[in-house]
Design an enzyme around this catalytic site. Sequence first.
Site, PDB file in Angstrom:
ATOM      1  N   HIS A 184       0.814  -1.214   0.000  1.00 44.66           N
ATOM      2  CA  HIS A 184       0.000   0.000   0.000  1.00 44.66           C
ATOM      3  C   HIS A 184       0.850   1.268   0.000  1.00 44.66           C
ATOM      4  CE1 HIS A 184      -3.602  -2.364   1.956  1.00 44.66           C
ATOM      5  NE2 HIS A 184      -3.213  -2.855   0.795  1.00 44.66           N
ATOM      6  N   GLY A 185       2.107   1.141  -0.405  1.00 41.89           N
ATOM      7  CA  GLY A 185       2.942   2.324  -0.548  1.00 41.89           C
ATOM      8  C   GLY A 185       3.629   2.727   0.740  1.00 41.89           C
TER       9      GLY A 185
END
Length: 404
Positions: free
Chosen positions: A246-247
């Site tokens: 998710h970064g």
Amino acid sequence: MASIAFVFKVLCVSFLFIFVASRPTIRPKMFNVQRHGSKPDGKTDNANVFTSIWSRACKRKNGSSKIYVPKGTFYLSGVEFVGPCKNPIEFVIDGTLLAPANPSDIKQDTWINFRYINNLSISGSGTLDGQGKQSWPLNDCHKNPNCPKLAMTMGFAFVNNSNIKDITSLNSKMGHFNFFSVHYFNITGVSITAPGDSPNTDGIKMGSCSNMHISNTNIGTGDDCIAILSGTTNLDISNVKCGPGHGISVGSLGKNKDEKAVKNLTVRDVIFNGTSDGIRIKTWESSASKILVSNFVYENIQMIDVGKPINIDQKYCPHPPCEHEQKGESHVQIQDLKLKNIYGTSKNKVAMNLQCSKSFPCKNVELIDINIKNNGLEDSSSIAVCENVDGSVSGKMVPQHCIN
């Protein structure tokens, strides 16, 4: 006389050099876990042996200590390594540390936990195998209030002037590495791996930390590659590959009282590959705390088919309906944010989402040379969406910016 004095001085210096060079170097005291009774059979619980060795190494007063885990598979039900210690400790892991497959067999929040230690060095070619596959279906706490508490793989609390290098973390039950109140800590050459659909398996998570450096690290997991929480300052991230995941996320912030500012973050030379998000800041609406998020620099960032490459979300609500939705805007102030040389492709048409608070608009957001194209089934053009953003723009700009 002058020449005799010179010769005498040269002889003295030479003897001093020979004396210093001939002095024996003080090597660290070696504690090989296998020679002290640990069994690398993947079945015998070695937790008591490991903690006993730690106690001896930690109490040693003269010189440093080195705990060595040779090749082999060492099963551990759960261990805590607690200081303060009398000397620096080097923990070298060349084998595999194996967690219980059954999550209920770990009786603590973190499978391997380090607390109240200075000058700790963890390194080696070994693996921390969390055996998380059996645990992931149980991770449904957002809808099941009776969900079991799952252990993170390795935690550090009140650990300073320390580092971790080259270790692999595989298939954590929850997060891989968790840091709380850790200061002056380097993470380099680490590999973090879990499937993209494994829930809440954050790669590196930190709160109330300062002066940390993360570099040359590969993270692929089912949640944030790096999660930056309340009270974290002076964080430098460079040469990191993230994906799946998710970064690199700041937050979520603002949900709880007494949260602290997050400031002085640098993210540079990073690749996001197939992640749901890239650059991400998330804060709750109707915040319980008023805090500042400031002095962030993101530079030289490549996006490869990222869902939301640039995403500031000040209306964060992962599991709607959310009780805060009717209570007003976020009270988290985001300011002094620079995005420079961000390029690549977005899975979605919205490549840049800057959704800031109406009550506390984002201030001094600086965009320099942004080039993110849509790589979806639609046409290749991408768009930016802005709410309550003040800042400046220079250089190439794809998508077309929407900053005031």
